[in-house]
Design a protein around this motif. Structure first.
Motif, PDB file in Angstrom:
ATOM      1  N   ASN A  62      46.756  42.592  42.102  1.00  0.00           N
ATOM      2  CA  ASN A  62      46.355  41.400  40.571  1.00  0.00           C
ATOM      3  C   ASN A  62      46.615  40.583  40.412  1.00  0.00           C
ATOM      4  N   GLU A  64      46.354  37.507  37.306  1.00  0.00           N
ATOM      5  CA  GLU A  64      47.080  37.015  36.609  1.00  0.00           C
ATOM      6  C   GLU A  64      45.927  35.759  35.428  1.00  0.00           C
ATOM      7  N   ALA A  74      45.399  45.075  40.499  1.00  0.00           N
ATOM      8  CA  ALA A  74      44.832  45.326  41.125  1.00  0.00           C
ATOM      9  C   ALA A  74      43.860  46.168  41.507  1.00  0.00           C
ATOM     10  N   GLU A  75      43.933  47.442  40.804  1.00  0.00           N
ATOM     11  CA  GLU A  75      43.000  48.394  41.447  1.00  0.00           C
ATOM     12  C   GLU A  75      41.482  47.963  41.223  1.00  0.00           C
TER      13      GLU A  75
HETATM   14  N1  THU Z   1      48.783  46.340  36.544  1.00  0.00           N
HETATM   15  C1  THU Z   1      47.316  46.614  37.313  1.00  0.00           C
HETATM   16  O1  THU Z   1      47.355  45.445  38.834  1.00  0.00           O
HETATM   17  N2  THU Z   1      47.476  47.715  37.560  1.00  0.00           N
HETATM   18  C2  THU Z   1      48.268  48.670  36.998  1.00  0.00           C
HETATM   19  O2  THU Z   1      47.707  49.708  37.627  1.00  0.00           O
HETATM   20  C3  THU Z   1      49.577  48.371  36.094  1.00  0.00           C
HETATM   21  C4  THU Z   1      48.884  46.653  35.719  1.00  0.00           C
HETATM   22  C5  THU Z   1      48.608  44.555  36.278  1.00  0.00           C
HETATM   23  C6  THU Z   1      47.979  43.863  34.996  1.00  0.00           C
HETATM   24  C7  THU Z   1      48.685  42.727  34.828  1.00  0.00           C
HETATM   25  O3  THU Z   1      48.620  41.606  35.859  1.00  0.00           O
HETATM   26  C8  THU Z   1      50.067  43.291  35.323  1.00  0.00           C
HETATM   27  O4  THU Z   1      50.326  44.359  36.522  1.00  0.00           O
HETATM   28  C9  THU Z   1      50.826  43.321  33.660  1.00  0.00           C
HETATM   29  O5  THU Z   1      50.620  44.522  33.216  1.00  0.00           O
END
Ligand code: THU
Length: 159
Positions: A62, A64, A74-75
């Motif tokens: 991920n 941000e 991340a996905e």
């Molecule tokens: N997040 C992901 O990258 N994948 C997920 O499956 C759940 C949430 C990230 C988004 C954000 O940067 C952080 O986790 C908190 O929500």
């Protein structure tokens, strides 16, 4: 009035050691790349590893942003990179792993709604289901396609 019940299906193992070598490699990769997430606002570090039909493994974590909605999960970082670099290779599997301030999350991490929709698009694009490996310290969920996470989805066929 008719009532409908939709069942979803998934399997569960209690350790990475009970996955096939291929799946264990992918989950280990997702764990590893979560370390490189840019998540100074949530402190929730997520890693994703995508295996393509051509054998390549593409990673994401991920990313941000101080303007929160400008970040990405991340996905989607992994899936979009995979589809951008290898537009003709179907996505076989995606593994997802997450860490909070206490460490590896206990329960398997579940993709957000937008990521579920992006995974559906990657399935539809190649007309092949994508296996999902949702990693947690206590258990790992295995799903054979996004329909297990996104029943009654809106997709290409609805247009
Ligand atoms: N997040 C992901 O990258 N994948 C997920 O499956 C759940 C949430 C990230 C988004 C954000 O940067 C952080 O986790 C908190 O929500």
């Amino acid at each position: 009035m008719k009532k409908h019940i939709i069942e979803i299906e998934y399997s569960e193992v209690d350790s990475i050691n009970n996955l096939s070598n291929e799946d264990a490699y992918l989950v280990a990769k997702a764990r590893e790349v979560a370390n490189n997430a840019w998540a100074p606002y949530s402190n929730f570090l997520v890693g994703a590893a995508v295996e393509l039909e051509n054998g390549k493994v593409i990673i994401g974590n991920n990313q941000e942003n101080a303007a929160y909605p400008s970040g990405l999960c991340a996905e989607r970082v992994a899936l979009f990179a995979a589809n951008a670099g290898y537009p003709n290779s179907a996505v076989k599997t995606i593994a997802i792993s997450a860490f909070n301030k206490k460490g590896h999350v206990q329960e398997p991490v579940k993709p957000c709604g937008s990521c579920r929709q992006a995974i559906l698009e990657a399935e539809t694009r190649f007309e092949k289901p994508i296996k999902l490996l949702l990693d947690g310290a206590n258990s790992i969920y295995i799903m054979e396609g996004i329909a297990s996470l996104l029943p009654l989805s809106f997709g290409k066929r609805d247009l």
